[in-house]
Design a protein around this motif. Structure first.
Motif, mmCIF file in Angstrom:
data_model
loop_
_atom_site.group_PDB
_atom_site.id
_atom_site.type_symbol
_atom_site.label_atom_id
_atom_site.label_comp_id
_atom_site.label_asym_id
_atom_site.label_seq_id
_atom_site.Cartn_x
_atom_site.Cartn_y
_atom_site.Cartn_z
ATOM 1 N N GLN A 33 0.992 -1.038 0.070
ATOM 2 C CA GLN A 33 -0.098 -0.095 0.047
ATOM 3 C C GLN A 33 0.755 1.079 -0.135
ATOM 4 O OE1 GLN A 33 -2.157 -0.723 3.507
ATOM 5 N NE2 GLN A 33 -4.026 -1.633 2.614
ATOM 6 N N LEU A 34 0.404 2.467 -0.808
ATOM 7 C CA LEU A 34 1.113 3.388 -0.779
ATOM 8 C C LEU A 34 0.160 4.407 -0.192
ATOM 9 C CD1 LEU A 34 2.518 3.332 -4.426
ATOM 10 C CD2 LEU A 34 3.730 3.178 -2.202
ATOM 11 N N PHE A 35 1.015 5.249 0.767
ATOM 12 C CA PHE A 35 0.274 6.407 1.337
ATOM 13 C C PHE A 35 1.259 7.656 1.243
ATOM 14 C CE2 PHE A 35 -1.549 2.855 3.507
ATOM 15 C CZ PHE A 35 -2.943 3.575 3.712
ATOM 16 N N PRO A 36 0.463 8.748 0.791
ATOM 17 C CA PRO A 36 0.999 10.174 0.640
ATOM 18 C C PRO A 36 1.838 10.660 2.060
ATOM 19 C CG PRO A 36 -1.309 10.576 0.663
ATOM 20 C CD PRO A 36 -1.031 9.101 0.678
ATOM 21 N N GLY A 37 2.844 11.003 2.114
ATOM 22 C CA GLY A 37 3.516 11.560 3.223
ATOM 23 C C GLY A 37 3.332 10.911 4.517
ATOM 24 N N THR A 38 3.092 11.469 5.492
ATOM 25 C CA THR A 38 2.908 10.760 6.861
ATOM 26 C C THR A 38 1.544 11.374 7.472
ATOM 27 O OG1 THR A 38 3.822 12.423 8.182
ATOM 28 C CG2 THR A 38 5.321 10.805 7.322
ATOM 29 N N LYS A 39 1.049 10.773 8.615
ATOM 30 C CA LYS A 39 -0.263 11.050 8.964
ATOM 31 C C LYS A 39 -0.322 12.680 9.394
ATOM 32 C CE LYS A 39 -3.267 9.808 12.974
ATOM 33 N NZ LYS A 39 -3.445 9.010 13.974
ATOM 34 N N SER A 40 1.003 13.098 9.884
ATOM 35 C CA SER A 40 1.102 14.453 10.490
ATOM 36 C C SER A 40 1.520 15.381 9.388
ATOM 37 C CB SER A 40 1.926 14.664 11.688
ATOM 38 O OG SER A 40 1.493 13.732 12.712
ATOM 39 N N PHE A 41 2.369 15.074 8.150
ATOM 40 C CA PHE A 41 2.841 15.834 7.481
ATOM 41 C C PHE A 41 2.571 15.500 5.801
ATOM 42 C CE2 PHE A 41 6.125 16.020 11.077
ATOM 43 C CZ PHE A 41 5.891 17.303 11.420
ATOM 44 N N LYS A 42 2.421 16.610 5.056
ATOM 45 C CA LYS A 42 2.289 16.443 3.712
ATOM 46 C C LYS A 42 3.815 16.023 3.014
ATOM 47 C CE LYS A 42 -1.134 19.985 2.921
ATOM 48 N NZ LYS A 42 -1.392 21.053 2.346
ATOM 49 N N GLY A 43 3.460 15.106 1.926
ATOM 50 C CA GLY A 43 4.634 14.763 1.232
ATOM 51 C C GLY A 43 5.428 16.229 0.679
ATOM 52 N N GLY A 44 6.607 16.095 0.839
ATOM 53 C CA GLY A 44 7.495 17.144 0.405
ATOM 54 C C GLY A 44 7.796 18.389 1.391
ATOM 55 N N ALA A 45 6.991 18.208 2.442
ATOM 56 C CA ALA A 45 6.948 19.207 3.625
ATOM 57 C C ALA A 45 8.415 19.361 4.212
ATOM 58 C CB ALA A 45 5.927 18.907 4.597
ATOM 59 N N LYS A 46 8.838 20.520 4.592
ATOM 60 C CA LYS A 46 10.190 20.752 5.067
ATOM 61 C C LYS A 46 9.963 20.650 6.756
ATOM 62 C CE LYS A 46 13.433 23.331 3.734
ATOM 63 N NZ LYS A 46 14.142 24.647 3.357
ATOM 64 N N VAL A 47 10.953 19.894 7.290
ATOM 65 C CA VAL A 47 10.989 19.776 8.914
ATOM 66 C C VAL A 47 12.340 19.821 9.207
ATOM 67 C CG1 VAL A 47 8.831 18.233 8.781
ATOM 68 C CG2 VAL A 47 11.221 17.197 8.698
ATOM 69 N N TYR A 48 12.330 20.245 10.448
ATOM 70 C CA TYR A 48 13.674 20.530 11.200
ATOM 71 C C TYR A 48 13.794 19.522 12.268
ATOM 72 C CZ TYR A 48 13.241 24.923 8.572
ATOM 73 O OH TYR A 48 13.085 25.841 7.646
ATOM 74 N N VAL A 49 14.836 18.846 12.488
ATOM 75 C CA VAL A 49 15.396 17.759 13.308
ATOM 76 C C VAL A 49 15.665 18.533 14.662
ATOM 77 C CG1 VAL A 49 16.682 16.007 13.909
ATOM 78 C CG2 VAL A 49 16.098 16.205 11.693
ATOM 79 N N ALA A 50 14.635 18.477 15.648
ATOM 80 C CA ALA A 50 15.038 18.780 16.890
ATOM 81 C C ALA A 50 15.803 18.082 18.078
ATOM 82 C CB ALA A 50 13.501 19.162 17.672
ATOM 83 N N ALA A 51 15.716 16.863 17.602
ATOM 84 C CA ALA A 51 16.445 15.787 18.479
ATOM 85 C C ALA A 51 16.666 14.716 17.921
ATOM 86 C CB ALA A 51 15.858 15.647 19.815
ATOM 87 N N VAL A 52 17.718 14.128 17.810
ATOM 88 C CA VAL A 52 17.929 12.536 17.349
ATOM 89 C C VAL A 52 18.178 11.628 18.604
ATOM 90 C CG1 VAL A 52 19.593 11.283 16.131
ATOM 91 C CG2 VAL A 52 19.274 13.620 15.673
ATOM 92 N N HIS A 53 17.391 10.406 18.418
ATOM 93 C CA HIS A 53 17.317 9.422 19.347
ATOM 94 C C HIS A 53 18.196 8.346 18.967
ATOM 95 C CE1 HIS A 53 14.004 11.607 21.160
ATOM 96 N NE2 HIS A 53 13.392 11.394 19.782
ATOM 97 N N TRP A 54 19.760 8.728 19.202
ATOM 98 C CA TRP A 54 20.814 7.542 18.702
ATOM 99 C C TRP A 54 20.823 6.393 19.087
ATOM 100 C CZ3 TRP A 54 22.447 9.306 14.422
ATOM 101 C CH2 TRP A 54 22.892 10.724 14.328
ATOM 102 N N GLY A 55 20.160 6.124 20.461
ATOM 103 C CA GLY A 55 20.343 5.041 21.410
ATOM 104 C C GLY A 55 19.877 3.737 20.349
ATOM 105 N N PRO A 56 18.582 3.528 20.022
ATOM 106 C CA PRO A 56 18.322 2.358 19.243
ATOM 107 C C PRO A 56 18.878 2.319 17.558
ATOM 108 C CG PRO A 56 16.456 3.608 19.277
ATOM 109 C CD PRO A 56 17.599 4.254 20.035
#
Length: 153
Positions: A33-56
């Motif tokens: 199945q193909l879905f556009p973007g994610t549940k919260s963001f449209k495909g192609g939307a710019k986001v900024y990484v606020a925190a990286v969870h390096w552990g896992p």
């Protein structure tokens, strides 16, 4: 009468890692199945990484971006595989910087650290996209990010 309230100065710019949300993502049994973007963001939307969870292994990120339906700035955890085009960016947007202050352990970088982090996250994202249903063929005329960019071979 003296007015003791001074106008607030704009927040200090911060180096962050910016990325875009994939246009289409595979989901469901066998990734058919193909879905556009994610549940919260449209495909192609710019986001900024606020925190990286390096552990896992860097498979989850806390990002700041404009919500799909309302356009409000939100902070949310998302899968690394749903993002691409990681790059360092000096952010001046007051709303992003305000949301960054709301994040626990925000990822503030210098220019060199942002570049190193963006390269590492791009590798992780490609690896995690390849792991989604690795033994299932992609449907005909697949629009997922891996097929559109040639990542799947």
């Amino acid at each position: 009468m003296s007015d003791s309230t001074e106008p607030e100065s704009p927040p200090e710019p911060a180096w962050l890692v910016a990325a875009n949300v994939v246009a289409w993502r595979r989901r469901g049994v066998g990734g058919q199945q193909l879905f556009p973007g994610t549940k919260s963001f449209k495909g192609g939307a710019k986001v900024y990484v606020a925190a990286v969870h390096w552990g896992p292994g860097g498979d989850r990120l806390t990002v700041i971006g404009r919500e799909r339906h309302t356009g409000r700035w939100i902070v949310i955890d998302t899968a690394t595989r749903h993002l691409y085009g990681f790059h360092p960016r000096l952010v001046h947007t007051p709303r992003v910087l305000a949301r960054l202050n709301d994040v626990r352990n925000p990822g503030r970088f210098g220019p060199e650290e942002a570049l190193d982090t963006s390269e590492t996250l791009e590798r992780y994202a490609q690896r995690y996209r390849a792991e989604v249903s690795p033994h299932s063929p992609h449907p005909d005329h697949c629009l997922c990010h891996a097929c559109l960019t040639g990542e799947c071979g």
